[in-house]
Design a protein around this motif. Structure first.
Motif, short mmCIF file in Angstrom:
data_model
loop_
_atom_site.label_atom_id
_atom_site.label_comp_id
_atom_site.label_asym_id
_atom_site.label_seq_id
_atom_site.Cartn_x
_atom_site.Cartn_y
_atom_site.Cartn_z
N GLU A 674 0.67 -1.11 0.02
CA GLU A 674 0.14 0.07 0.12
C GLU A 674 0.77 1.43 -0.03
O GLU A 674 0.39 2.27 -0.37
N GLU A 675 2.04 1.22 0.64
CA GLU A 675 3.08 2.45 0.59
C GLU A 675 3.90 2.65 -0.61
O GLU A 675 4.50 3.60 -0.68
N GLU A 677 4.94 3.67 -4.54
CA GLU A 677 4.45 4.88 -5.47
C GLU A 677 3.16 4.58 -6.58
O GLU A 677 2.27 5.44 -6.67
N TYR A 678 2.96 3.15 -6.94
CA TYR A 678 2.16 2.79 -7.64
C TYR A 678 1.53 1.74 -7.11
O TYR A 678 2.13 0.42 -6.93
N VAL A 679 0.06 1.75 -6.69
CA VAL A 679 -0.54 0.54 -5.78
C VAL A 679 -1.34 -0.28 -7.02
O VAL A 679 -2.06 0.41 -7.46
N ARG A 698 -3.41 2.52 -8.90
CA ARG A 698 -3.48 3.92 -8.12
C ARG A 698 -2.53 4.67 -8.21
O ARG A 698 -1.36 4.13 -7.88
N ASN A 699 -2.27 5.80 -8.74
CA ASN A 699 -1.21 6.52 -8.67
C ASN A 699 -0.90 7.36 -7.34
O ASN A 699 -1.89 8.35 -7.26
N THR A 700 0.12 7.43 -6.75
CA THR A 700 0.48 8.17 -5.32
C THR A 700 1.44 9.27 -5.44
O THR A 700 1.68 9.87 -4.46
N VAL A 735 -3.25 11.55 -9.45
CA VAL A 735 -3.46 11.32 -8.11
C VAL A 735 -4.78 11.49 -7.62
O VAL A 735 -5.71 10.62 -6.95
N GLY A 738 -7.77 8.80 -8.58
CA GLY A 738 -8.08 7.53 -7.49
C GLY A 738 -7.48 6.30 -8.15
O GLY A 738 -6.55 6.28 -8.84
N GLU A 739 -8.53 5.35 -7.97
CA GLU A 739 -8.13 3.79 -8.51
C GLU A 739 -8.94 3.80 -9.82
O GLU A 739 -9.99 4.14 -10.02
#
Length: 924
Positions: A674-675, A677-679, A698-700, A735, A738-739
């Motif tokens: 989850e931590e 950069e790309y989930v 998901r892009n963080t 970002v 979201g997903e």
């Protein structure tokens, strides 16, 4: 003279019913000079009593607080103790309480009065914010190791209470806390020190294990009974959380059985009895200790012993039966709690010949005990019904008498549920039990129970030889009860009209007349139900679909999809009920019992374990205990609910319109942390000729925009069985988005198996995944996105395609289906094999792994292991595509031996031989 003074003081203390105004007026004595210690003590006592039931506003509390702090100038010990007590009570209501810190610290100093110091330490912890505790670290450390037990206990208890908010600071005091264990041998400070030390180390199982070992190596290190009892409890938690520690912890628990303190020996016996891996060999010594305690005149000791034996009787009734003589002597005990536990224990351990005698003894004191213990007795009687179904007349007579006795809702509900269980489990008792329930609702003060019984009459009544005799009782509720009960009665009447109609037309006509009278009811719910059922009764086809259909929609999934439909407010498209999974009505009925099973708590697993060990259990009791399927079915509903949204999304995509409805959708599996950069997570959608991998991305990274996001898959060993159709990329991913999802579609190349046990048509293996995209950087100042980007890729974990993806879990009545698939009764196939699972450390681990591997539903509560050495797992599912398509059942018998792992015997039955080979091959 002294006596008169004492009498005068008592007169003032007895008049404690003071209001706030009086207290404030009298508080002026705190400002007098000189201070009167006696009058101030009396006023502080009144204030303390007032604060127990009432509170002041912050201004009033602050004024009182600072008035009281002036009393710190007085040296009277009794007054000073009262000051500390009231200051602690006001600390949460007053402002600026830290102003009293300097006065309190003076009394904490080592040269201060010994009486002051414990009170000062507790008060300082109450008024100080946890973030400031580091400022007083030196005072607390010195107090913890003080030779005075009172001072040490005060510091330890204060540290215990502030530990959740200041754990980092207090964790550094572990050496001082450990020293306090040996500084004051046999004092209560040991108990407090052990509790604080456990709080400091409770997240580290290895540290807790070392602590227990160090405290038991030296017999003189821990002598306080309270501390020893707490150490026993910590050992019990450790052995239940990690079975591998049983070899080192169990000898310690057995050594504590010989402790001279009854408190410690009973606690050790209780710990061994509650151990999940306990066998009759392990239980012999603790049961002997408890048996000895039953004969003592000490009432608390007897109560603790009989309660432990009562709990143990759920899992090991034969072991407890050796104490039956002592337990029978407790039936006449003056303490009703002890007598109740004695009766219920005998009900669980007695034999069939003693049932009648026990039922008479129960009836004699049911009126003398509280509802709480009445519920315990009723639950024990229900358990007895499962053991000895031939004795149902005596037990049904007892339960019917209990319905006529005075009692609250919980008690009456327990009795009704016990009778309902008898109806479902013992067919011969149906008519007699229904008659008692009809009599009960004639004068029932609880609406919920009336509705429950009316529903049962509608389900069971039409199938009885004389269904018409129940219609009168049901219609009486329409005439005499409130709107909720009337509505339930209408529904129950309608079931007689539809379910009996084909055998007795006169019943149908009578029900029509009664429902017609309900059309004039004052409540709209009653009128609507009556009108609806009148329409259903006149249409045989509609009646068959609504009242005779064996399957219905999953309520949880239906509710969620309806909420989604109404929230989105996209009413151009009609609501699609085809995507709602359908479940057997038997399973829905089991789900309604989840609340009742939750009330029984841990007894679920215990009852299941007891059932597996009873050779004389009847088929009726096995059917009744199928209520343990409810948690499994609830979990399945949750999975279906989670998969529904993804199923709805994929069916709305034009590229997949020709694929049809998905046969199975897996739960999401995370391919990254989850931590990162790309989930990324993935779901698999299985169709009849295709498999679609849906990757949730998901892009963080706020400084990057990803274009053309897709996943390149490496097929590896399954490359010859799958053919890539197309990839649907994500056009842009920020970002704020979201997903979002990207899709990869494959077609099955070979849809048929060769029947020789290979997995042709069912490709399995690991598929590699590489996330590819074009990265465009974002200017942090202007927020503009660069026009030119650079190609990039991101490696994620492999995704497994397994046999579980081709299996849909399905609920069945396992015993009936298993017998129907027997080779002796039909042409069904059976495959049997044995395996050694040396890597498995427990039966629960093997059970979870096997259930996940095969993707089938665990039935009868068999997903929960009740024994550390033997377990039987029952599985049901359906192959949803290909040549092996069809129902499949599996029974896994497992035995665990320390150091050798799990020995598994697997039996698979199915109408198709290739299906058996496919499931067995997955285990191999």
């Amino acid at each position: 003279m002294n006596l008169n003074i004492k009498k005068d003081e008592d007169d003032k203390l007895n008049n404690l019913n003071q209001d706030k105004t009086t207290i404030f007026q009298e508080a002026r004595i705190f400002n007098q000079s000189p201070i009167s210690p006696r009058n101030s003590r009396i006023l502080l006592t009144k204030l303390s009593y007032l604060l127990l039931d009432d509170s002041f506003n912050r201004l009033e509390s602050t004024n009182l607080f600072f008035s009281i702090t002036k009393l710190f100038q007085n040296k009277d010990p009794a007054l000073r103790q009262m000051v500390y007590l009231v200051v602690k009570q006001l600390s949460n209501q007053a402002d600026d309480v830290l102003m009293a810190t300097s006065s309190i610290i003076k009394d904490i100093q080592p040269n201060s009065n010994l009486i002051y110091r414990p009170n000062a330490i507790r008060t300082l912890a109450a008024i100080t914010h946890p973030s400031m505790i580091q400022s007083f670290e030196r005072f607390y450390k010195n107090a913890i190791v003080d030779r005075s037990p009172a001072i040490s206990s005060s510091a330890l208890v204060s540290s215990y209470h502030i530990h959740p908010q200041a754990s980092d600071t207090i964790n550094r005091w572990s050496n001082e806390v450990f020293d306090a264990l040996s500084t004051n041998p046999s004092s209560t400070a040991q108990y407090h020190a052990l509790g604080l030390l456990y709080n400091i180390r409770h997240k580290d199982r290895v540290a807790i294990s070392k602590l227990i070992q160090s405290l038991t190596q030296s017999p003189s290190s821990l002598r306080n009974p309270l501390a020893l009892s707490m150490l026993v409890r910590y050992s019990s938690r450790l052995i239940n959380s990690d079975p591998n520690l049983s070899s080192s912890i169990l000898p310690l628990l057995e050594s504590w059985l010989r402790n001279k303190s009854d408190m410690v020996s009973i606690e050790a016996a209780r710990a061994i009895c509650q151990w999940n891996g306990a066998t009759p060999v392990h239980l012999s010594r603790p049961v002997a200790v408890l048996q000895l305690a039953l004969s003592t005149p000490n009432t608390p000791l007897k109560f603790a012993a009989i309660r432990t034996l009562n709990d143990l009787a759920q899992r090991h009734p034969l072991t407890v039966s050796s104490c039956n003589l002592e337990i029978e002597n407790l039936i006449t005990d003056s303490n009703r709690s002890i007598a109740t536990f004695a009766i219920t224990t005998l009900l669980k351990t007695g034999n069939e010949a003693s049932v009648d005698r026990l039922m008479k003894q129960i009836s004699s004191f049911m009126l003398e005990i509280s509802d709480e213990f009445k519920v315990i007795v009723v639950d024990a009687v229900r358990t007895l019904c499962l053991k000895f179904p031939n004795k149902y007349p005596a037990m049904l007579a007892f339960l019917s008498q209990a319905l006529r006795d005075e009692g609250g809702y919980d008690f009456k509900r327990a009795v009704v549920e016990a009778i309902i269980d008898m109806i479902k489990g013992i067919g011969e008792s149906k008519e007699m039990a229904l008659a008692h329930l009809c009599e009960f609702i004639e004068d029932c003060e609880f609406t919920k129970l009336s509705v429950r019984v009316l529903h049962l009459l509608g389900v069971e009544g039409p199938s009885t030889p004389e269904p018409t005799k129940y219609i009168r009782h049901i219609y009486n509720r329409v005439v005499l009860e409130n709107a909720i009960v009337r509505a339930a009665a209408v529904s129950s009447l309608a079931k007689f009209g539809t379910n009996v109609a084909y055998a007795a037309q006169h019943v149908r006509r009578s029900v029509k007349v009664l429902l017609g009278r309900c059309l004039d009811d004052s409540d709209d719910e009653v009128r609507d139900r009556a009108a609806m059922y009148m329409r259903i009764i006149h249409d045989d086809e509609l009646a068959k679909r609504t009242t005779h259909e064996e399957h219905t929609w999953s309520v949880g999934v239906l509710e969620k999809s309806l909420c989604t439909y109404t929230t989105e407010q996209n009413y151009e498209e009609p609501f699609n009920s085809a995507v709602i999974p359908r479940m057997p009505k038997d399973q829905i009925r089991l789900d309604t019992h989840v609340g009742r099973l939750g009330d029984l708590g841990e007894k679920q697993g215990e009852s299941e374990n007891s059932k597996n060990n009873k050779d004389n259990a009847t088929a009726h009791s096995e059917e009744l205990l199928l209520s343990h399927d409810a948690p499994a079915s609830a979990a399945t509903s949750a999975h279906n609910s989670h998969a529904l949204s993804s199923t709805t999304n994929i069916t709305s995509i034009p590229e997949f319109a020709g694929y049809g409805a998905p046969l199975h959708t897996s739960p999401p599996v995370h391919l990254t942390e989850e931590e990162t950069e790309y989930v990324v997570s993935v779901q698999k959608h299985l169709f009849s000729e295709h498999v679609v991998f849906e990757y949730h991305v998901r892009n963080t990274v706020p400084e990057a925009v990803l274009d053309g996001v897709s996943v390149l898959m490496g097929l590896g060993d399954v490359g010859g069985s799958l053919r890539e159709d197309f990839i649907l990329p994500i056009d842009t991913l920020t970002v704020a988005d979201g997903e979002r999802s990207t899709y990869v579609s494959y077609s099955f190349i070979d849809d048929e198996g060769d029947g020789n046990g290979d997995n042709a048509g069912y490709p399995t293996g690991a598929l590699s995944n590489t996330l590819t995209f074009t990265t465009k950087e974002v200017d942090p100042d202007s927020g503009m996105v660069e026009e030119e980007g650079y190609a990039d890729e991101y490696q994620v974990d492999d995704v497994e395609l397994g046999i579980s993806d081709y299996v849909r879990p399905e609920w069945v009545s396992f015993d009936g289906e298993w017998e129907a698939m027997s080779m002796e009764h039909s042409e069904h196939s059976e495959l049997r094999d044995s395996f050694t699972l040396s890597a498995m450390g427990s039966l629960q681990e093997a059970t979870d792994a096997l259930t996940a591997l095969l993707g089938m539903m665990a039935l009868g509560g068999s997903d929960v292991v009740g024994s550390a050495h033997l377990h039987t797992l029952r599985l049901s599912g359906c192959i949803i595509r290909g040549s092996a398509q069809g129902k499949v059942l599996a029974m896994a018998r497992m035995a665990f031996e320390e150091g050798e792992g799990v020995n598994l015997e697997m039996v698979v039955r199915s109408p198709n031989s290739f299906t058996c080979e496919l499931i067995m091959g997955a285990v191999q």
